[in-house]
Design an enzyme around this catalytic site. Structure first.
Site, mmCIF file in Angstrom:
data_model
loop_
_atom_site.group_PDB
_atom_site.id
_atom_site.type_symbol
_atom_site.label_atom_id
_atom_site.label_comp_id
_atom_site.label_asym_id
_atom_site.label_seq_id
_atom_site.Cartn_x
_atom_site.Cartn_y
_atom_site.Cartn_z
ATOM 1 N N CYS A 1 1.187 -29.104 5.443
ATOM 2 C CA CYS A 1 0.133 -28.438 6.210
ATOM 3 C C CYS A 1 -1.065 -29.358 6.358
ATOM 4 O O CYS A 1 -1.548 -29.928 5.370
ATOM 5 C CB CYS A 1 -0.290 -27.151 5.497
ATOM 6 S SG CYS A 1 -1.597 -26.273 6.355
ATOM 7 N N GLU B 1 1.569 5.301 -12.653
ATOM 8 C CA GLU B 1 0.798 4.418 -11.765
ATOM 9 C C GLU B 1 -0.619 4.952 -11.610
ATOM 10 O O GLU B 1 -0.846 6.149 -11.479
ATOM 11 C CB GLU B 1 1.526 4.324 -10.405
ATOM 12 C CG GLU B 1 0.737 3.773 -9.239
ATOM 13 C CD GLU B 1 0.232 2.342 -9.436
ATOM 14 O OE1 GLU B 1 0.993 1.483 -9.916
ATOM 15 O OE2 GLU B 1 -0.940 2.105 -9.106
ATOM 16 N N CYS C 1 3.299 -11.544 -14.113
ATOM 17 C CA CYS C 1 2.893 -12.540 -13.117
ATOM 18 C C CYS C 1 1.882 -13.504 -13.731
ATOM 19 O O CYS C 1 1.234 -14.260 -13.010
ATOM 20 C CB CYS C 1 2.337 -11.859 -11.868
ATOM 21 S SG CYS C 1 0.996 -10.736 -12.223
HETATM 22 N N1 SAH Z 1 6.090 -2.368 -10.129
HETATM 23 C C1 SAH Z 1 5.456 -2.387 -8.825
HETATM 24 C C2 SAH Z 1 3.955 -2.686 -8.876
HETATM 25 C C3 SAH Z 1 3.514 -3.793 -9.763
HETATM 26 S S1 SAH Z 1 1.827 -4.303 -9.505
HETATM 27 C C4 SAH Z 1 6.168 -3.337 -7.875
HETATM 28 O O1 SAH Z 1 7.053 -4.088 -8.276
HETATM 29 O O2 SAH Z 1 5.869 -3.309 -6.683
HETATM 30 C C5 SAH Z 1 0.975 -3.503 -10.816
HETATM 31 C C6 SAH Z 1 0.653 -2.049 -10.537
HETATM 32 O O3 SAH Z 1 -0.026 -1.537 -11.685
HETATM 33 C C7 SAH Z 1 -0.269 -1.801 -9.361
HETATM 34 O O4 SAH Z 1 0.331 -0.844 -8.516
HETATM 35 C C8 SAH Z 1 -1.563 -1.224 -10.007
HETATM 36 O O5 SAH Z 1 -2.180 -0.239 -9.204
HETATM 37 C C9 SAH Z 1 -1.032 -0.620 -11.273
HETATM 38 N N2 SAH Z 1 -1.967 -0.514 -12.425
HETATM 39 C C10 SAH Z 1 -2.932 -1.376 -12.807
HETATM 40 N N3 SAH Z 1 -3.492 -0.997 -13.978
HETATM 41 C C11 SAH Z 1 -2.868 0.158 -14.353
HETATM 42 C C12 SAH Z 1 -2.987 1.022 -15.477
HETATM 43 N N4 SAH Z 1 -3.872 0.793 -16.458
HETATM 44 N N5 SAH Z 1 -2.171 2.113 -15.541
HETATM 45 C C13 SAH Z 1 -1.278 2.356 -14.546
HETATM 46 N N6 SAH Z 1 -1.109 1.553 -13.460
HETATM 47 C C14 SAH Z 1 -1.892 0.462 -13.359
#
Ligand code: SAH
Length: 469
Positions: free
Chosen positions: A78, A347, A422
């Site tokens: 890029c 969630e 991640c």
């Molecule tokens: N497993 C899903 C999302 C992962 S991202 C997938 O694979 O698509 C992490 C998620 O955790 C997000 O949706 C965020 O809103 C949620 N999150 C963050 N802190 C949290 C908490 N303390 N309790 C519950 N959910 C939470």
């Protein structure tokens, strides 16, 4: 008092060999016994660098000159690589990048978490690591007499605008789906045509704020979200009509109203300009609806690898009760439901929970339930009501799990934990905690979800060393 002595001085020019990278993708070397981070270098480079910052345990330096090139160094594809803050690793060979991501994860598990005997597999890369993103969020900025779309330059609010014809040798972003790049070009042209007179006359602060584009890779549906401030936009209909005449295939065109402070891209209100306010994608045999505000993984090809690995590590037989903590729009829960007795998702974001419930209906899956709230609060409450999960899937955001969550998992003696991370740093912390509470970290599978960025996703199989009493 004796003057504190640093082995390096600010502005000093030093020569050093780069032999690794840190979590931000910066090259790491050593000079006079001090660790030095030098951005845009590759392990195997010998460089001259100028010290720009001194900290207690490390220094930062700016690359001045490459004395000897690493064999893994390559020309970035890029032309905007150095100005745009999006990619960190375009100056290195893709194979080397995967090797380094494996090293980062191995180091986290062995050195930071202090765990031995854990199998850390090689990072699974992409066959074609370009144009993999199904979503792009662009800033809209005034420039001279018109508007430009693009990303901010690293650490600034200056636009690296390259969504236009003739913007260097590549227009658009090499990580973003090609159709979305084309759509961005058309939208930029139309904002200039139908936004100009209206906005420039009023001279309010940037009426147009962002353009967010999403594509469902497996159905081809595309969503356009035009983020503006509230208020009339006299040319709204003309904009929409021309957009659809140039590109009749858009499934969803939405105007999102955001009067909030900078930093948050989307506001809470959506007006449908054309089509519907969601798109539908498929992952494996499942369908998912995605609305402007829902979280959805941006690299669907690698997401399937992550979910399949999570399913493998969960080792379900059809009899298990499974917790999907941090369940988002329910993707993992629904993916596991076919092979479990019951899956409970937890969630925090209400809209994501609604989407998850809707997705369960859409796929006619009825052995799942989604709870709205914090994992660290709901998990203890569910346990108090007699829940005994056989498997817990933990997929927390970058900051990792709250201590309370890990405490409850270990107090409940959940036999099998599948951790999807991640961030290797918080992963190491959480693995170390569980290892101290009778768990054994068995296997780690890193997956490259974000080629050319330093992030790395990992799926980890963690088992209870002794079974439930
Ligand atoms: N497993 C899903 C999302 C992962 S991202 C997938 O694979 O698509 C992490 C998620 O955790 C997000 O949706 C965020 O809103 C949620 N999150 C963050 N802190 C949290 C908490 N303390 N309790 C519950 N959910 C939470």
């Amino acid at each position: 008092m004796a003057e504190k002595k640093f082995p390096l001085r600010k502005e000093e020019k030093i020569n050093l060999l780069i032999d690794g990278i840190n979590h931000a993708g910066e090259g790491v070397g050593r000079c006079n016994g001090m660790t030095v981070f030098v951005p845009v270098t590759v392990p195997g480079d010998t460089v001259q660098a100028e010290v720009v910052a001194l900290k207690k345990n490390y220094a930062r330096a700016r690359l001045v000159n490459i004395i000897e090139h690493s064999p893994a160094r390559k020309e970035p594809e890029c032309t905007h690589f150095l100005s745009c803050g999006g990619c960190r690793l375009q100056h290195m060979d893709y194979g080397e990048q995967l090797r380094l991501k494996t090293v980062l994860v191995r180091d986290s598990i062995n050195r930071i978490a202090g765990l031995n005997g854990v199998t850390v597999n090689e990072t699974v890369g992409m066959d074609y690591p370009w144009h993999y993103r199904n979503k792009v969020s662009l800033h809209v900025q005034e420039c001279g007499e018109g508007y430009e779309l693009g990303f901010y330059e690293e650490g600034s609010h200056k636009l690296a605008g390259f969504f236009k014809e003739g913007a260097g040798s590549n227009s658009g972003c090499l990580l973003v789906d090609r159709e979305l790049n084309e759509a961005a070009l058309i939208i930029e042209m139309l904002i200039n045509k139908h936004g100009d007179k209206f906005h420039l006359k009023r001279r309010t602060d940037s009426f147009f704020r962002h353009v967010v584009l999403r594509k469902a890779f497996n159905t081809g549906e595309i969503m356009v979200v035009l983020v503006t401030r509230s208020g009339d936009w006299p040319q709204q209909k003309a904009f929409t009509d021309e957009l659809l005449s140039l590109w009749p295939g858009f499934t969803s065109v939405v105007r999102n109203i955001n009067d909030g402070p900078p930093g948050i891209i989307l506001g809470g209100e959506n007006l449908i300009l054309a089509g519907r306010d969601y798109i539908t994608d498929r992952l494996g045999n499942l369908a998912f609806t995605i609305s402007p505000l829902s979280f959805y993984q941006v690299n669907p090809v690698q997401t399937m690898i992550v979910y399949r690995k999570a399913l493998e590590y969960a080792a379900l037989t059809g009899k298990e009760t499974v917790i999907d903590a941090y369940s988002g729009i329910g993707t993992i829960a629904l993916f596991l439901a076919g092979q479990a007795r019951k899956v409970l998702g937890i969630e925090l974001v209400a809209r994501a929970v609604e989407d998850a419930r809707q997705n369960a209906l859409l796929n006619k899956i009825n052995n799942v339930a989604f709870h709205h709230g914090k994992v660290e609060k709901l998990l203890p409450a569910l346990t108090a009501r007699g829940l005994h999960p056989d498997v817990a899937v933990l997929d927390p955001p970058r900051k990792g799990c709250e201590r309370k969550t890990l405490e409850v998992v270990s107090e409940m003696k959940v036999p099998r934990v599948v951790y999807v991370s991640c961030n290797p740093g918080t992963l190491a912390r959480d693995c170390r905690y569980l290892a101290g509470k009778g768990y054994r970290v068995e296997e780690v599978q890193p997956v490259d979800m974000f080629p050319w960025n330093a992030h790395v996703e990992s799926i980890i199989l963690i088992k209870r060393a002794e079974s439930r009493m």
